[in-house]
Design an enzyme around this catalytic site. Structure first.
Site, PDB file in Angstrom:
ATOM      1  N   CYS A  82      23.177  64.872  61.762  1.00 48.95           N
ATOM      2  CA  CYS A  82      23.848  65.928  62.516  1.00 48.95           C
ATOM      3  C   CYS A  82      25.373  65.803  62.376  1.00 48.95           C
ATOM      4  O   CYS A  82      25.905  66.012  61.298  1.00 48.95           O
ATOM      5  CB  CYS A  82      23.379  65.919  63.962  1.00 48.95           C
ATOM      6  SG  CYS A  82      23.755  67.454  64.845  1.00 48.95           S
ATOM      7  N   HIS A 169      17.615  66.185  63.392  1.00 44.76           N
ATOM      8  CA  HIS A 169      17.462  64.870  64.036  1.00 44.76           C
ATOM      9  C   HIS A 169      16.101  64.266  63.686  1.00 44.76           C
ATOM     10  O   HIS A 169      15.098  64.577  64.329  1.00 44.76           O
ATOM     11  CB  HIS A 169      17.596  64.999  65.556  1.00 44.76           C
ATOM     12  CG  HIS A 169      18.986  65.295  66.017  1.00 44.76           C
ATOM     13  ND1 HIS A 169      19.913  64.311  66.273  1.00 44.76           N
ATOM     14  CD2 HIS A 169      19.623  66.474  66.238  1.00 44.76           C
ATOM     15  CE1 HIS A 169      21.058  64.862  66.643  1.00 44.76           C
ATOM     16  NE2 HIS A 169      20.909  66.175  66.628  1.00 44.76           N
ATOM     17  N   GLU A 171      15.077  61.365  64.319  1.00 42.98           N
ATOM     18  CA  GLU A 171      14.673  60.351  65.291  1.00 42.98           C
ATOM     19  C   GLU A 171      13.854  60.904  66.449  1.00 42.98           C
ATOM     20  O   GLU A 171      13.158  60.145  67.139  1.00 42.98           O
ATOM     21  CB  GLU A 171      15.909  59.613  65.838  1.00 42.98           C
ATOM     22  CG  GLU A 171      16.808  60.438  66.752  1.00 42.98           C
ATOM     23  CD  GLU A 171      17.835  61.288  66.026  1.00 42.98           C
ATOM     24  OE1 GLU A 171      18.805  61.710  66.677  1.00 42.98           O
ATOM     25  OE2 GLU A 171      17.671  61.533  64.809  1.00 42.98           O
ATOM     26  N   SER A 223      12.934  38.296  89.873  1.00 48.10           N
ATOM     27  CA  SER A 223      12.627  39.423  90.753  1.00 48.10           C
ATOM     28  C   SER A 223      11.146  39.771  90.739  1.00 48.10           C
ATOM     29  O   SER A 223      10.651  40.439  91.644  1.00 48.10           O
ATOM     30  CB  SER A 223      13.426  40.657  90.314  1.00 48.10           C
ATOM     31  OG  SER A 223      12.962  41.135  89.065  1.00 48.10           O
ATOM     32  N   GLY A 224      10.437  39.334  89.701  1.00 43.18           N
ATOM     33  CA  GLY A 224       9.048  39.741  89.537  1.00 43.18           C
ATOM     34  C   GLY A 224       8.915  40.956  88.646  1.00 43.18           C
ATOM     35  O   GLY A 224       7.812  41.370  88.305  1.00 43.18           O
ATOM     36  N   ASP A 227      11.619  42.368  83.055  1.00 45.66           N
ATOM     37  CA  ASP A 227      12.697  41.690  82.323  1.00 45.66           C
ATOM     38  C   ASP A 227      12.882  40.246  82.782  1.00 45.66           C
ATOM     39  O   ASP A 227      12.923  39.322  81.964  1.00 45.66           O
ATOM     40  CB  ASP A 227      14.014  42.458  82.470  1.00 45.66           C
ATOM     41  CG  ASP A 227      13.933  43.861  81.906  1.00 45.66           C
ATOM     42  OD1 ASP A 227      13.024  44.121  81.098  1.00 45.66           O
ATOM     43  OD2 ASP A 227      14.762  44.706  82.292  1.00 45.66           O
ATOM     44  N   SER A 228      13.020  40.050  84.091  1.00 48.95           N
ATOM     45  CA  SER A 228      13.266  38.686  84.577  1.00 48.95           C
ATOM     46  C   SER A 228      12.040  37.801  84.366  1.00 48.95           C
ATOM     47  O   SER A 228      12.173  36.603  84.111  1.00 48.95           O
ATOM     48  CB  SER A 228      13.674  38.697  86.056  1.00 48.95           C
ATOM     49  OG  SER A 228      12.601  39.037  86.892  1.00 48.95           O
TER      50      SER A 228
END
Length: 513
Positions: A82, A169, A171, A223-224, A227-228
């Site tokens: 683009c 585009h 993607e 945190s549960g 990620d953590s």
């Protein structure tokens, strides 16, 4: 061994992260960097290929982002998308102009399937257009390899210099063969080998962390959340009992979630680490008493969490490293763009000064959310945790409209548990991006048995989304909604009405506060 790298150069496009994700889905490692990345920096990174993103500007705009023209002389394959295609044309002597008609949406593009870029692609393929400018004339030495009735240069190439560009585009999912085009670029044109695999990433990161930490002590705020949890398990694999995880239960978690976290990570769990659970519900409820404004609630919850974590950290004493569950979208949005897994305390903004540590470890720093989940599965973390629904840091504090009380928390916990259970029973939980129950600040009259009631209304939310930047209301079966409603009004004390939120994002946000 150094992995293959494709650079995505960001010119302000809304799909920059999506481009990187699509490249990684091809098993090729990819990083997003700002458009002002210098040619010397690019040389040091030694990329196999470069992708220019789209953007909202015109190449003729006064403050439009430009790259160093020397980038085209590096001998590295470049793929312009683009705005990136218009920029390539403009800088190399082509002509960019305002299109006679703006193209927006699905468009049939005729492409030259003899081009390496379109190998295995249909000669007439549906692509997603979103532009008001277009390439009127390709630069000298370029060949037109794609066109539409409106756009005479929908795609172009200079095969000798490995320069390729498309106006559409590739993607986005609306470009039906876009993934194939990106795959052609990274494999057929850049010569990548497909060496970005999650098992090797996990193994390599564990070894890096082990070497870095040595005999040091590591602290992690658990945190549960996904990620953590993945970060904690990865660190546990690397350093075992040298890791201490502090789990602050602020009383604003989903039903039984605190116990589930302790079951997985606690003394009787399957991971080799030290686990501390702090039951701080009453502290948080007291701080939130009488507070109704959403931002004020967020601030109070965040500050109190820090205080509790600080108290526990001081009990532990000096630690050498602090773990954060930073993921790659955070890195991109911060504008840092660097790829080191471990970096010094002083080079990172917003870190807690109250913990005495030398460095921070961010083991997931290179990963997108879907890759974090893959890493979790690779580490053997239970699916119910890896695919846990997104949950905001302030927890149920922002799913309760108005003041937060223990009574209201129990109401929304029970209603949410029923909702999640029935969604799972219907087998549609993997089809929905996010779903939860929220407690409105509205009471209404109802009839239960022969008695008049005046109780709360629960709002159900469910959305479909690929990136959480935009979302559409999920079209849940009426049978499921009916069953959820019946159960909530019968099983949850204090509720006599259930509503379904049909609003998309925008104009609404996914969370209520």
């Amino acid at each position: 061994m150094k992995r293959d790298l494709v650079l995505v150069i960001d010119f302000g496009g809304q799909y920059n992260q999506l481009i990187a994700r699509r490249v990684r889905e091809c098993n090729v490692y990819c990083e997003v960097h700002p458009y002002n990345l210098s040619v010397d920096e690019i040389k040091q990174m030694n990329p196999k290929g470069i992708i220019f993103t789209g953007g909202p500007n015109s190449v003729y705009g006064e403050n439009s982002p430009l790259c160093d023209k020397a980038i085209f002389e590096l001998g590295v394959p470049i793929f312009g998308i683009c705005y990136g295609s218009q920029l390539m044309s403009h800088m190399l002597g082509g002509k960019v102009a305002t299109a006679p008609v703006s193209e927006y949406g699905k468009t049939k593009v005729d492409v030259n399937i003899e081009s390496k870029l379109f190998e295995g692609v249909s000669s007439s393929t549906i692509c997603w257009m979103s532009h008001t400018d277009y390439i009127e004339k390709a630069p000298e030495g370029f060949k037109v390899i794609g066109k539409t009735p409106v756009c005479p240069v929908a795609a172009m190439e200079c095969e000798d210099k490995n320069l390729y560009a498309v106006q559409f585009h590739p993607e986005v999912m609306h470009t039906e063969e876009g993934t194939k085009m990106l795959s052609n670029f990274v494999y057929n044109i850049c010569g990548c080998t497909g060496d970005w695999k999650m098992d090797s990433f996990v193994e390599k990161t564990i070894e890096e962390v082990r070497q870095k930490v040595g005999n040091g002590k590591v602290l992690c705020a658990l945190s549960g959340g996904v990620d953590s949890s993945v970060a904690a398990v990865l660190l546990s694999r690397a350093v075992g009992k040298q890791l201490t995880c502090v789990f602050v239960d602020h009383g604003l978690l989903r039903k039984n979630e605190g116990d589930e976290v302790e079951e997985i990570f606690g003394p009787n769990g399957q991971y080799d680490l030290n686990f501390i659970r702090v039951n701080a519900q009453e502290r948080f409820y007291e701080k939130l008493a009488g507070i109704e404004e959403p931002e004020q609630k967020r601030k109070i919850i965040g500050e109190e969490f820090i205080r509790v974590f600080e108290e526990e950290a001081k009990k532990i004493g000096t630690v050498d490293y602090l773990v954060q569950g930073t993921i790659y979208p955070d890195v991109i949005e911060s504008g840092l763009g660097k790829s080191a897994v471990i970096k010094s305390h002083h080079n990172v903004g917003g870190l807690p000064d109250y913990v005495d540590f030398k460095e921070i470890i961010e083991p997931l720093r290179l990963l997108f959310k879907d890759e974090v989940r893959k890493a979790g599965l690779e580490l053997g973390i239970p699916e119910k945790l890896v695919f846990r629904q997104p949950f905001p840091g302030p927890g149920l504090g922002i799913r309760i409209i108005g003041e937060v009380t223990a009574e209201k928390v129990k109401i929304v916990q029970d209603a949410d548990a029923i909702y999640r259970e029935e969604i799972a029973n219907a087998g549609i939980d993997k089809e929905i991006g996010q779903y939860f129950a929220a407690l409105t600040n509205m009471r209404s009259v109802g009839v239960m048995g022969d008695e008049r009631t005046y109780d709360y209304a629960i709002a159900l939310r469910a959305v479909t989304t690929s990136d959480f930047m935009t979302a559409e209301s999920a079209d849940l079966p009426w049978e499921v909604l009916g069953k959820v409603t019946t159960r909530i009004v019968n099983e949850v004390k204090g509720v006599n009405r259930v509503m379904y939120d049909c609003t998309g994002k925008p104009p609404a946000t996914i969370e209520f506060e």
